[in-house]
Design a protein around this motif. Structure first.
Motif, PDB file in Angstrom:
ATOM      1  N   ILE A  11       0.838  -1.198   0.000  1.00  0.00           N
ATOM      2  CA  ILE A  11       0.000   0.000   0.000  1.00  0.00           C
ATOM      3  C   ILE A  11       0.876   1.253   0.000  1.00  0.00           C
ATOM      4  N   ILE A  12       2.040   1.173   0.672  1.00  0.00           N
ATOM      5  CA  ILE A  12       2.976   2.317   0.708  1.00  0.00           C
ATOM      6  C   ILE A  12       3.499   2.612  -0.694  1.00  0.00           C
ATOM      7  N   SER A  13       3.784   1.568  -1.464  1.00  0.00           N
ATOM      8  CA  SER A  13       4.273   1.741  -2.844  1.00  0.00           C
ATOM      9  C   SER A  13       3.255   2.518  -3.667  1.00  0.00           C
ATOM     10  N   TYR A  14       1.993   2.116  -3.563  1.00  0.00           N
ATOM     11  CA  TYR A  14       0.928   2.805  -4.311  1.00  0.00           C
ATOM     12  C   TYR A  14       0.763   4.242  -3.836  1.00  0.00           C
ATOM     13  N   ASN A  15       0.823   4.455  -2.530  1.00  0.00           N
ATOM     14  CA  ASN A  15       0.676   5.809  -1.994  1.00  0.00           C
ATOM     15  C   ASN A  15       1.783   6.729  -2.493  1.00  0.00           C
ATOM     16  N   ILE A  16       3.005   6.196  -2.557  1.00  0.00           N
ATOM     17  CA  ILE A  16       4.145   6.984  -3.056  1.00  0.00           C
ATOM     18  C   ILE A  16       3.913   7.389  -4.505  1.00  0.00           C
ATOM     19  N   MET A  17       3.489   6.429  -5.328  1.00  0.00           N
ATOM     20  CA  MET A  17       3.273   6.702  -6.754  1.00  0.00           C
ATOM     21  C   MET A  17       2.130   7.700  -6.966  1.00  0.00           C
ATOM     22  N   ILE A  18       1.027   7.492  -6.273  1.00  0.00           N
ATOM     23  CA  ILE A  18      -0.130   8.394  -6.423  1.00  0.00           C
ATOM     24  C   ILE A  18       0.253   9.807  -5.997  1.00  0.00           C
ATOM     25  N   SER A  19       0.953   9.927  -4.866  1.00  0.00           N
ATOM     26  CA  SER A  19       1.387  11.233  -4.367  1.00  0.00           C
ATOM     27  C   SER A  19       2.322  11.927  -5.354  1.00  0.00           C
ATOM     28  N   LEU A  44       2.678  11.450  -8.638  1.00  0.00           N
ATOM     29  CA  LEU A  44       1.976  11.847  -9.865  1.00  0.00           C
ATOM     30  C   LEU A  44       1.114  13.089  -9.634  1.00  0.00           C
ATOM     31  N   LEU A  45       0.447  13.149  -8.493  1.00  0.00           N
ATOM     32  CA  LEU A  45      -0.393  14.312  -8.189  1.00  0.00           C
ATOM     33  C   LEU A  45       0.443  15.581  -8.034  1.00  0.00           C
ATOM     34  N   LYS A  46       1.613  15.444  -7.411  1.00  0.00           N
ATOM     35  CA  LYS A  46       2.505  16.612  -7.264  1.00  0.00           C
ATOM     36  C   LYS A  46       2.953  17.132  -8.617  1.00  0.00           C
ATOM     37  N   ASN A  47       3.005  16.237  -9.600  1.00  0.00           N
ATOM     38  CA  ASN A  47       3.405  16.623 -10.961  1.00  0.00           C
ATOM     39  C   ASN A  47       2.197  16.923 -11.852  1.00  0.00           C
ATOM     40  N   LYS A  48       1.036  17.131 -11.213  1.00  0.00           N
ATOM     41  CA  LYS A  48      -0.210  17.509 -11.911  1.00  0.00           C
ATOM     42  C   LYS A  48      -0.702  16.435 -12.886  1.00  0.00           C
ATOM     43  N   ARG A  49      -0.307  15.199 -12.666  1.00  0.00           N
ATOM     44  CA  ARG A  49      -0.728  14.092 -13.535  1.00  0.00           C
ATOM     45  C   ARG A  49      -1.885  13.355 -12.853  1.00  0.00           C
ATOM     46  N   VAL A  50      -2.991  14.075 -12.727  1.00  0.00           N
ATOM     47  CA  VAL A  50      -4.132  13.608 -11.926  1.00  0.00           C
ATOM     48  C   VAL A  50      -4.755  12.344 -12.513  1.00  0.00           C
ATOM     49  N   ASP A  51      -4.951  12.318 -13.827  1.00  0.00           N
ATOM     50  CA  ASP A  51      -5.590  11.159 -14.464  1.00  0.00           C
ATOM     51  C   ASP A  51      -4.782   9.884 -14.261  1.00  0.00           C
ATOM     52  N   ALA A  57      -2.707   9.318 -11.803  1.00  0.00           N
ATOM     53  CA  ALA A  57      -2.832   8.966 -10.380  1.00  0.00           C
ATOM     54  C   ALA A  57      -4.140   8.225 -10.133  1.00  0.00           C
ATOM     55  N   MET A  58      -5.215   8.703 -10.756  1.00  0.00           N
ATOM     56  CA  MET A  58      -6.523   8.059 -10.614  1.00  0.00           C
ATOM     57  C   MET A  58      -6.507   6.649 -11.202  1.00  0.00           C
ATOM     58  N   ASN A  59      -5.789   6.476 -12.302  1.00  0.00           N
ATOM     59  CA  ASN A  59      -5.691   5.153 -12.933  1.00  0.00           C
ATOM     60  C   ASN A  59      -5.014   4.148 -11.996  1.00  0.00           C
ATOM     61  N   ILE A  60      -3.927   4.593 -11.334  1.00  0.00           N
ATOM     62  CA  ILE A  60      -3.230   3.708 -10.396  1.00  0.00           C
ATOM     63  C   ILE A  60      -4.133   3.390  -9.211  1.00  0.00           C
ATOM     64  N   TYR A 110      -6.560   7.739   0.466  1.00  0.00           N
ATOM     65  CA  TYR A 110      -7.675   8.659   0.195  1.00  0.00           C
ATOM     66  C   TYR A 110      -7.299  10.106   0.491  1.00  0.00           C
ATOM     67  N   ASN A 111      -6.571  10.323   1.588  1.00  0.00           N
ATOM     68  CA  ASN A 111      -6.156  11.697   1.935  1.00  0.00           C
ATOM     69  C   ASN A 111      -5.240  12.281   0.872  1.00  0.00           C
ATOM     70  N   ILE A 112      -4.322  11.450   0.372  1.00  0.00           N
ATOM     71  CA  ILE A 112      -3.409  11.899  -0.699  1.00  0.00           C
ATOM     72  C   ILE A 112      -4.206  12.267  -1.945  1.00  0.00           C
ATOM     73  N   LEU A 113      -5.140  11.393  -2.299  1.00  0.00           N
ATOM     74  CA  LEU A 113      -5.937  11.594  -3.517  1.00  0.00           C
ATOM     75  C   LEU A 113      -6.858  12.818  -3.380  1.00  0.00           C
ATOM     76  N   LEU A 114      -7.508  12.944  -2.237  1.00  0.00           N
ATOM     77  CA  LEU A 114      -8.389  14.094  -2.008  1.00  0.00           C
ATOM     78  C   LEU A 114      -7.610  15.399  -2.073  1.00  0.00           C
ATOM     79  N   ASP A 115      -6.424  15.406  -1.456  1.00  0.00           N
ATOM     80  CA  ASP A 115      -5.581  16.606  -1.481  1.00  0.00           C
ATOM     81  C   ASP A 115      -5.202  16.967  -2.912  1.00  0.00           C
TER      82      ASP A 115
END
Length: 523
Positions: free
Chosen positions: A315-323, A325-332, A334-337, A353-358
């Motif tokens: 779960i940490i691996s996924y959280n790192i990747m989602i975070s 991608l979102l920091k780099n404005k690659r929202v779609d 991040a949502m795919n992952i 969820y907190n990372i994604l919501l932010d």
């Protein structure tokens, strides 16, 4: 100050005599057995069908005639302990004792482990006293368990004293013992004492292993003593003790912290070359730092090659990747992952969820927020103050103040207390959204309730008052801020000076400017 560790053969603490108070008196022993023997619901793991089956089977054994052999009871208690249902294990043990069924050494050792895991050290020593009273000879595993428990409870001095007392009574310890003590010393910030103990062990007390070196190397890096850490790794290798994944992870993390990611990658290459398999922790460390320095291609490469390396992402691996991608404005992406996670039997946690919501809030995709919060509830991942604060901030930033207030009320109704950061966001949103009176009401409420209002909160209110032309009220609040021991910063001064100049109150503005320079807030 370091703990005194001498080179005497076994005395590794400064006072054996002090240990006597850690053994329970008869009253503490009786209080342990007098506690209610009901099954405790506060286990570290939720109850399952297997647990209920074990409990039912255990109870049914009480009514069998003849009573089953003690090893049948032992088997169930051991299984429950391995499943981390420590409180249930202890409860069943008490019931067994109350039924007059005599425990054996193995069962009593299991109970010591459960009590240590729950941090109930006094009770665990009660069981040790029972073992000795029954004429059993506790094995090194039980004694190590007690020392580990003491170290986990930040009682490393007691663990050292216990070691000395046990040795004085003829007990012999192994490398696991000294690994526990060294780790306890390092966790307690006593790195120098841990090194001294390692030297005693190297002197022939028992065989050294990588577990003894790992916590010291980690502590040296954390204390910014990188040279000493690398020297110890070299010494370890010269003693024919090869680094394991834990040691490599420590070195990789230390290099990444210094932004020497290329060298960290070289360490990974050495790790693979020496046939030490990288763990998920290894790859997570590198992914995390690549994302922090905006090298997302490298982070993605590691994430995508995990399966090739036969490493299962956590779960940490996924959280790192989602975070990242979102920091780099690659929202779609991040949502795919995020949407891929259930397909891989990976359940998103509250952090996900907190990372994604932010990320969604910062990118302006507020329409998706409510659905995500509903999904959190559906997956039994309850929103916390971070979740609500993040969404409230987004609503305020986009002037959806009614929605922000609605969510705020939901949060309060659920018993989640806002942090000072939440209140600051709310006051700032109300001021910027032209609802100054509501902001003032909230501010006064916080003052009355004795909240520790910080300079940001005062500056926000002063700015709101100034924007409405209420200079006198702003000056009054300024005085109240200083009376309450909160000193204005550069931002507060700039707000006040700008407002005074705009009102053509030049003399007052210049007075504030001089005061700002006098306080060293302007160079």
């Amino acid at each position: 100050m370091s703990l005194p560790i001498t080179k005497s053969r076994f005395c590794i603490s400064y006072s054996i005599s002090k240990f006597s108070r850690f053994f329970p008196n008869p009253s503490s022993l009786s209080s342990f057995y007098s506690q209610s023997p009901s099954v405790d619901v506060h286990d570290s793991q939720p109850p399952s069908d297997d647990v209920q089956d074990f409990v039912s089977q255990f109870h049914s054994m009480f009514h069998m005639r003849p009573v089953p052999p003690i090893n049948q009871f032992q088997k169930i208690l051991g299984s429950l302990a391995k499943m981390k249902h420590y409180s249930t294990t202890i409860s069943l043990f008490k019931q067994m004792e109350l039924k007059g069924i005599q425990s054996n050494l193995v069962i009593l050792s299991i109970i010591i482990n459960c009590l240590c895991e729950l941090g109930q050290m006094r009770c665990s020593f009660s069981v040790l006293a029972k073992i000795l009273r029954l004429g059993y000879h506790p094995d090194v595993i039980a004694l190590n368990t007690l020392m580990r428990g003491l170290c986990r409870n930040s009682d490393v001095k007691k663990a050292l004293t216990f070691h000395d007392k046990a040795v004085a009574q003829g007990f012999r310890f192994n490398e696991v013992t000294y690994g526990i003590l060294i780790n306890g010393l390092c966790k307690g910030g006593e790195t120098e004492a841990a090194i001294k103990l390692l030297r005693i062990v190297e002197g022939g007390l028992c065989k050294c292993n990588v577990v003894m070196y790992s916590p010291i190397i980690d502590s040296l890096f954390k204390d910014n003593l990188a040279k000493e850490a690398y020297d110890l790794v070299t010494k370890m290798i010269s003693n024919k003790i090869m680094p394991d994944a834990c040691i490599y992870n420590i070195m990789i993390h230390a290099l990444c912290k210094e932004r020497r990611i290329k060298e960290a990658k070289n360490v990974l290459a050495v790790m693979v070359k020496t046939y030490v398999k990288p763990t998920c922790v290894t790859l997570n460390i590198l992914m995390d730092w690549y994302s922090l320095v905006n090298e997302m291609k490298s982070a993605e490469h590691i994430f995508n090659t995990m399966t090739q390396l036969k490493v299962t992402p956590t779960i940490i691996s996924y959280n790192i990747m989602i975070s990242g991608l979102l920091k780099n404005k690659r929202v779609d992406e991040a949502m795919n992952i995020f949407q891929e996670m259930p397909k891989r039997n990976m359940v998103p946690d509250r952090v996900t969820y907190n990372i994604l919501l932010d990320g969604l809030c910062k990118s302006g995709r507020i329409s998706n927020v409510w659905d995500l919060i509903d999904e959190m509830h559906y997956r039994n991942q309850q929103p916390n103050v971070i979740t609500y604060t993040c969404v409230i901030h987004a609503f305020c930033k986009n002037y959806h103040l009614d929605k922000a207030f609605e969510l705020f009320k939901i949060m309060m109704k659920k018993g989640i207390q806002p942090s000072m950061h939440t209140w600051n966001i709310f006051i700032d949103g109300m001021c910027k959204g032209g609802r100054l009176q509501e902001a003032q009401k909230i501010f006064q409420y916080l003052l009355i309730k004795g909240y520790p209002l910080n300079v940001f909160c005062y500056s926000t209110m002063i700015n709101g008052l100034c924007k409405e032309g209420l200079i006198d009220e702003a000056l009054t609040l300024w005085s109240k801020m200083e009376d309450n021991g909160c000193l204005p910063d550069t931002v507060t001064f700039e707000i006040m000076i700008r407002a005074l100049f705009e009102k053509d109150e030049i003399d007052k503005a210049e007075t504030f400017l001089r005061e700002m320079i006098l306080r060293g807030l302007m160079t």
